[in-house]
Design a protein around this motif. Structure first.
Motif, PDB file in Angstrom:
ATOM      1  N   UNK A   1       0.967  -1.099  -0.062  1.00  0.00           N
ATOM      2  CA  UNK A   1      -0.030  -0.200   0.214  1.00  0.00           C
ATOM      3  C   UNK A   1       0.779   1.082   0.138  1.00  0.00           C
ATOM      4  N   UNK A   2       0.477   2.375  -0.517  1.00  0.00           N
ATOM      5  CA  UNK A   2       1.173   3.725  -0.606  1.00  0.00           C
ATOM      6  C   UNK A   2       0.308   4.600   0.230  1.00  0.00           C
ATOM      7  N   UNK A   3       0.833   4.730   1.308  1.00  0.00           N
ATOM      8  CA  UNK A   3       0.142   5.433   2.472  1.00  0.00           C
ATOM      9  C   UNK A   3       0.199   6.970   2.280  1.00  0.00           C
ATOM     10  N   UNK A   4       1.242   7.431   1.401  1.00  0.00           N
ATOM     11  CA  UNK A   4       1.159   8.969   1.404  1.00  0.00           C
ATOM     12  C   UNK A   4       2.160   9.170   0.194  1.00  0.00           C
ATOM     13  N   UNK A   5       2.108  10.341  -0.244  1.00  0.00           N
ATOM     14  CA  UNK A   5       3.180  10.719  -1.573  1.00  0.00           C
ATOM     15  C   UNK A   5       3.657  12.315  -1.160  1.00  0.00           C
ATOM     16  N   UNK A   6       4.793  12.281  -1.164  1.00  0.00           N
ATOM     17  CA  UNK A   6       5.144  14.074  -0.851  1.00  0.00           C
ATOM     18  C   UNK A   6       6.257  14.239  -2.024  1.00  0.00           C
ATOM     19  N   UNK A   7       5.792  15.390  -2.728  1.00  0.00           N
ATOM     20  CA  UNK A   7       6.735  15.859  -3.840  1.00  0.00           C
ATOM     21  C   UNK A   7       6.039  17.092  -4.443  1.00  0.00           C
ATOM     22  N   UNK A   8       6.746  17.172  -5.673  1.00  0.00           N
ATOM     23  CA  UNK A   8       6.286  18.648  -6.212  1.00  0.00           C
ATOM     24  C   UNK A   8       5.053  18.414  -7.366  1.00  0.00           C
ATOM     25  N   UNK A   9       3.958  19.221  -7.232  1.00  0.00           N
ATOM     26  CA  UNK A   9       2.885  18.987  -8.089  1.00  0.00           C
ATOM     27  C   UNK A   9       3.417  19.308  -9.503  1.00  0.00           C
ATOM     28  N   UNK A  10       3.315  18.518 -10.401  1.00  0.00           N
ATOM     29  CA  UNK A  10       3.658  18.903 -11.803  1.00  0.00           C
ATOM     30  C   UNK A  10       2.490  19.287 -12.529  1.00  0.00           C
TER      31      UNK A  10
END
Length: 150
Positions: A1-10
């Protein structure tokens, strides 16, 4: 499962965003309220859940873990899939969903496109013991001098 993502909105679309994480752009399906808080070129952190179907993997994103948890609980109700669960959270805040289920307020649930009276009844029946009380506080009791069923 991928519980969260953090990065730049493209990229931002009407129903989704692309968040670049470690050089990989992840397409995340979001409610309009979640998307409204995002800006292209700026950092974002979304609580997520990955829905696996026979022919697709879909990542759904939320402003916080509470919304994600309600999304996941909604899908455990008969007849509610990820798109309908997302529609519920597109119209109602997580605490409003909890309160509507706890108070068996079908009128609130039927405000969501795709949920009729019978669907709202199923959601209440299936989720009554799963969602818990609203996080904003306990359900209000009757006002002094008012009968309990009024």
């Amino acid at each position: 499962m991928i519980a969260s993502v953090a990065g730049t909105v493209t990229a931002l679309g009407p129903l989704s965003t692309v968040v670049e994480v470690g050089g990989v752009g992840l397409l995340v399906q979001c409610t309009p309220a979640t998307l409204a808080g995002l800006r292209v070129g700026e950092p974002a952190r979304l609580a997520t859940t990955l829905v696996v179907r026979e022919t697709e993997l879909t990542l759904y994103g939320f402003t916080d873990a509470d919304a994600r948890d309600v999304f996941e609980s909604l899908q455990s109700a008969a007849g509610v899939g990820p798109k309908l669960a997302q529609a519920v959270l597109g119209v109602l805040e997580p605490d409003v969903v909890r309160r509507a289920v706890a108070e068996e307020d079908l009128a609130v649930l039927t405000r969501v496109p795709g949920i009729g009276r019978k669907g709202a009844q199923r959601i209440v029946l299936d989720l009554r013991d799963r969602l818990g009380p609203p996080r904003g506080g306990a359900l209000p009791g009757p006002r002094p001098g008012e009968p309990a069923g009024a």
